[in-house]
Enzyme design. Structure first.
Site, short mmCIF file in Angstrom:
data_model
loop_
_atom_site.label_atom_id
_atom_site.label_comp_id
_atom_site.label_asym_id
_atom_site.label_seq_id
_atom_site.Cartn_x
_atom_site.Cartn_y
_atom_site.Cartn_z
N ASP A 168 7.23 8.52 -11.67
CA ASP A 168 7.73 7.86 -10.45
C ASP A 168 8.54 6.62 -10.83
O ASP A 168 8.34 5.54 -10.27
CB ASP A 168 6.58 7.50 -9.52
CG ASP A 168 7.04 7.25 -8.09
OD1 ASP A 168 8.15 7.72 -7.73
OD2 ASP A 168 6.31 6.59 -7.32
N LYS A 214 -6.02 -3.38 -7.38
CA LYS A 214 -5.69 -2.13 -6.69
C LYS A 214 -6.97 -1.40 -6.32
O LYS A 214 -7.79 -1.10 -7.19
CB LYS A 214 -4.80 -1.24 -7.56
CG LYS A 214 -4.36 0.04 -6.85
CD LYS A 214 -3.31 0.79 -7.65
CE LYS A 214 -2.76 1.98 -6.88
NZ LYS A 214 -1.67 2.67 -7.60
N SER A 251 0.85 -1.19 0.00
CA SER A 251 0.00 0.00 0.00
C SER A 251 0.87 1.23 0.00
O SER A 251 2.04 1.19 0.38
CB SER A 251 -0.95 0.00 1.20
OG SER A 251 -0.21 -0.02 2.41
N GLY A 260 -3.11 4.06 -3.02
CA GLY A 260 -4.05 2.95 -2.88
C GLY A 260 -3.39 1.71 -2.32
O GLY A 260 -2.20 1.71 -1.99
N VAL A 267 -2.84 -2.56 -2.89
CA VAL A 267 -2.84 -3.59 -3.92
C VAL A 267 -2.92 -4.96 -3.26
O VAL A 267 -2.16 -5.26 -2.32
CB VAL A 267 -1.58 -3.50 -4.80
CG1 VAL A 267 -1.61 -4.56 -5.90
CG2 VAL A 267 -1.44 -2.11 -5.41
N ASP A 304 9.66 -7.06 -6.96
CA ASP A 304 10.00 -5.73 -7.43
C ASP A 304 11.52 -5.57 -7.46
O ASP A 304 12.25 -6.26 -6.76
CB ASP A 304 9.26 -4.63 -6.66
CG ASP A 304 9.88 -4.24 -5.32
OD1 ASP A 304 11.11 -4.12 -5.23
OD2 ASP A 304 9.12 -4.03 -4.37
#
Length: 322
Positions: free
Chosen positions: A185, A84, A63, A67, A69, A146
């Protein structure tokens, strides 16, 4: 990767800015731009069943300011998805659909970049208006991580591995630009790596906006990736700011930590490289991190740089696993 870097994984700025927004409702301005192209998001079919009848929501994945996810499953075929959820009060910018309905700008941007045949950006599969706001359903590779955690496990990436991943990020940014989208971003946390294939995907368009040639006077993104012109004069152009963030990303990949942590660091612009980083790689990073925006390369210049001309090696895929 140092503890200080881990502690500095700050949430995005989320649209906060010292300068007032442009006059007029943002959704009207952006909605007009969207409605003139074939990229406008189609309205959800009235006969579509509710979210709960089509997807099963699982545990929270993460989060942030834009939002939360969750992992999920598409009930029709068992395909993994990410869901999301964005609450209405946290939506700062809107887009107007052809039917007059308002949706989060993030949803519209995702639709604009979601195109069959291009796999470098997370695909928007479905969307729903729910009582608390909106739910965006996106693809979710089953074995993924990630890029920040991928890097953290290895401390730094060898140049062949960094080159392969960075090249994919450049392709994703070029695709977004071709669709008229500015991500704003770009960072390791917003690149998803499929550990089975080595495929990289750009995710999280919650800070994104429509790409324009004129200056931006509002900033969304992560402070450590902010370009010096934003800190010094409170405005920036989209493409040079993107190149700056790409330079920060590449430095982090090959050095294992961020080059700057404060506004003073960014304005000072002092870069220190470990001896293992090649001169060609250093040149590319220094070029991206030029203090003067007009001195930075354009996106196509990056693709043509000698460091990125090195052929892909089998080692790149082999080193996906820790």
């Amino acid at each position: 990767m140092t503890p200080a870097d881990a502690a500095s994984r700050k949430a995005p700025l989320g649209g906060a800015a010292p300068c007032p927004p442009l006059p007029g409702p943002p959704w009207f301005r952006l909605g007009r731009a969207l409605s003139k192209s074939d990229s406008a998001v189609p309205p959800a079919r009235a006969e579509k069943p509710p979210l709960e009848q089509l997807y099963r929501q699982g545990p929270l994945l993460g989060s942030g300011g834009c939002g939360s996810v969750y992992s999920g499953t598409r009930l029709a075929d068992g395909a993994p998805v990410a869901i999301k959820r964005v609450s209405r009060e946290r939506i700062s910018e809107w887009a107007r659909l052809r039917n007059g309905a308002l949706v989060p700008l993030e949803l519209a941007l995702l639709w604009m970049v979601s195109r069959p045949g291009f796999r470098g950006v997370v695909q928007l599969l479905d969307w729903f208006e729910v009582p608390e706001g909106f739910a965006l359903v996106m693809e979710r590779p089953q074995r993924c991580q990630d890029l920040w955690y991928f890097l953290h496990q290895r401390r730094f990436l060898t140049e062949p591995v960094a080159r392969g991943l960075f090249r994919q990020v450049l392709e994703a940014v070029r695709h977004c630009s071709s669709r008229g989208v500015l991500h704003r971003d770009i960072k390791a946390e917003n690149v998803l790596v499929d550990l089975a294939t080595g495929e990289a995907k750009l995710i999280d368009f919650g800070c994104g906006t429509i790409l324009q040639d004129t200056i931006y006077t509002r900033m969304s993104g992560t402070p450590e990736y902010s370009p010096p012109e934003w800190i010094l004069v409170g405005c920036y152009h989209g493409q040079p700011a993107t190149i700056w963030s790409l330079g920060i990303l590449l430095y982090e990949l090959v050095c294992g930590h961020l080059p700057f942590h404060t506004n003073e660091d960014i304005v000072r612009g002092q870069l220190v490289f470990p001896p293992r980083v090649s001169q060609e790689c250093q040149h590319l990073i220094r070029w991206c991190l030029s203090m003067e925006p007009t001195h930075r390369p354009c996106l196509e210049d990056l693709f043509e740089h000698s460091w990125l001309q090195e052929p892909c090696l089998a080692q790149e895929t082999a080193e996906m696993h820790p």
